[in-house]
Motif scaffolding. Structure first.
Motif, short mmCIF file in Angstrom:
data_model
loop_
_atom_site.label_atom_id
_atom_site.label_comp_id
_atom_site.label_asym_id
_atom_site.label_seq_id
_atom_site.Cartn_x
_atom_site.Cartn_y
_atom_site.Cartn_z
N VAL A 144 0.85 -1.20 0.00
CA VAL A 144 0.00 0.00 0.00
C VAL A 144 0.88 1.24 0.00
N ALA A 145 1.91 1.23 0.83
CA ALA A 145 2.82 2.38 0.88
C ALA A 145 3.51 2.61 -0.46
N THR A 146 3.90 1.53 -1.10
CA THR A 146 4.57 1.63 -2.41
C THR A 146 3.64 2.25 -3.44
N ILE A 147 2.37 1.76 -3.47
CA ILE A 147 1.41 2.29 -4.44
C ILE A 147 1.16 3.77 -4.19
N LYS A 148 0.95 4.14 -2.94
CA LYS A 148 0.66 5.54 -2.62
C LYS A 148 1.83 6.45 -2.96
N SER A 149 3.04 5.95 -2.78
CA SER A 149 4.21 6.79 -3.07
C SER A 149 4.34 7.05 -4.57
N LYS A 150 3.83 6.17 -5.39
CA LYS A 150 3.95 6.31 -6.83
C LYS A 150 2.76 7.05 -7.42
N ASN A 151 1.71 7.20 -6.63
CA ASN A 151 0.50 7.84 -7.14
C ASN A 151 0.25 9.16 -6.43
#
Length: 472
Positions: A465-472
């Protein structure tokens, strides 16, 4: 009579696949008849024999489970015995000293070839009634030659090839000990088989031409002849001589490729032997059914794809507890620590349908035994969307509240979550897979999460989730 067979490799290289098949035939035949199997290291070729090769032979035989019923035997430790037998034969007149020099023998062969005759020792130092021998030259250490019969025939009753007839007149007087006293291969083999009570000599058919000479020496010693079975060579699938590209590898290379030892044995025993249409055999079935009546005299063909198929059948069907030690070995080879993950047997149960080899199984399971450091770029690009982050975050909250972390409970939780969102299971299962496995391929999602465990599953979902949010 107790059946005693032997496998007698020369330690000049690794235990190759053809040697392993010969050893297997010898081992299984002995077990079929309640007999014993012997491993003998024929290391008289001191220039080419190495300790590394000896170790490789023992390692390969141990891995295959082809264990000798006797202590380790090395020909180089039996030189006193060979010398004793040479003296007995000299005294009995079945062997004699030959003082011919290398130059003399070379000239003799050249003259024979010029006359279009078969090159062979002409018997110039062979004792015969009424024959006057030359005076032995000073300072020359003679070789010892076997006094081969000049009349009659040797009939080899081969258990695979049938009767093969050799005329004694075509066999010259074999050297059995060199000038320095070192015995020769054919002589050592005979003395060993005689002393060790070998009842059945099972070996490659490249030894057929050695056999009549060995039979004559055995008869000169007053020995009971063993039965002989000469196994045909193995060709590649294309009919060419077996090479590395076909599968002519060392036995331990097959371990590194992810084969189970019994699966490799199963494949090897079917190279030239059949029992009806049966393809898969346990060891016990091999012991019960193997015979030479159904061993073909024609060369067998090695098919790597068939070998992989056999290995896959084994992985799918045998007790995971048998697979576990090999699986452990493969995990460690890729740097994974089996102690840091779930029970290996449970992992094997889930992975074996989709893995032909233990190499594949280890690679596809390493996410269970090490930290997840990266995601497959293609899979992450497809499944790590902003919507997926919302779903994964909500699902993680639901999973953390589960009273029991079991596969059935996880199955119900994930399926119920997807249904509640009006989504097909794939819409949620694939982002979960990428989040916890690193790729979009894994065992069933409930089993994957169960094997991974509550703590690591929730941690990986949060990281995703953290990875996705950091990229979006």
């Amino acid at each position: 009579m107790t059946v005693i067979t032997r496998f007698a490799p020369s330690p000049t290289g690794f235990l190759h696949i053809g040697g392993a098949r010969t050893a297997l035939f010898s081992f299984v035949y002995a077990k079929r008849h309640g007999g014993k199997f012997l491993l003998r290291i024929e290391d008289t070729d001191r220039e080419r024999s190495t300790q590394e090769a000896v170790d490789a032979i023992f390692e390969g035989m141990k891995w295959l489970g082809l264990n000798s019923d006797f202590d380790e035997i090395y020909q180089t430790k039996r030189f006193d015995r060979y010398a004793e037998v040479v003296q007995q034969m000299l005294a009995a007149g079945t062997a004699y000293h030959c003082y011919a020099s290398k130059e003399e023998l070379d000239q003799m062969r050249a003259e024979q070839q010029a006359r279009k005759e078969k090159p062979r020792y002409d018997g110039r130092w062979r004792p015969e009634a009424g024959k006057v021998l030359p005076t032995p030259p000073e300072g020359v250490k003679p070789v010892v030659r076997f006094k081969n019969p000049v009349d009659g025939q040797v009939v080899l009753k081969d258990l695979i090839k049938g009767d093969i007839v050799f005329d004694n007149k075509e066999l010259d007087d074999l050297i059995i000990a060199r000038g320095d006293g070192v015995p020769t291969y054919n002589f050592c083999v005979v003395v060993d088989d005689y002393d060790m009570g070998i009842t059945h000599v099972i070996r490659g058919d490249d030894h057929v031409n050695n056999t009549p000479r060995q039979i004559n020496i055995l008869q000169a010693l007053g020995a009971t002849l063993p039965a002989y079975a000469h196994v045909s060579m193995i060709l590649g699938a294309d009919g060419a001589k077996l090479s590395k590209r076909h599968g002519a590898l060392g036995v331990m290379e097959y371990r590194a490729m992810g084969f189970m030892p019994d699966a490799l044995l199963n494949y090897l025993i079917r190279l030239g032997w059949s029992h009806g249409d049966q393809e898969l055999f346990t060891r016990e079935e091999m012991f019960a059914k193997f015979d030479f009546d159904h061993v073909s005299a024609s060369p067998a063909r090695f098919d790597m794809e068939k070998a992989y198929w056999v290995n896959h059948q084994y992985l799918k069907s045998i007790d995971p507890a048998i697979v576990a030690p090999e699986f452990d070995w493969h995990l460690r080879r890729i740097g994974a620590d089996p102690a840091k993950g779930p029970d290996l047997k449970a992992v094997i149960e889930q992975q074996r349908e989709r893995c032909r080899t233990l190499v594949e199984m280890a690679e596809k399971s390493k996410f269970l035994f090490e930290d997840l450091e990266a995601y497959n770029e293609k899979d992450a690009a497809k499944h790590f969307t902003a919507d997926a982050a919302v779903l994964l975050e909500e699902l993680a909250a639901n999973l953390s509240a589960l009273p029991e972390w079991t596969a059935p409970a996880l199955h119900e939780a994930v399926n119920g979550f997807a249904e509640g969102k009006g989504l097909g299971l794939g819409k949620i299962a694939q982002p979960i897979r990428v989040a916890v496995v690193g790729m979009a391929i894994s065992p069933p999602i409930d089993q994957t999460l169960f094997l991974l465990g509550r703590e690591r599953t929730l941690a990986r979902l949060a990281a995703a989730v953290a990875t996705i949010k950091s990229k979006n």
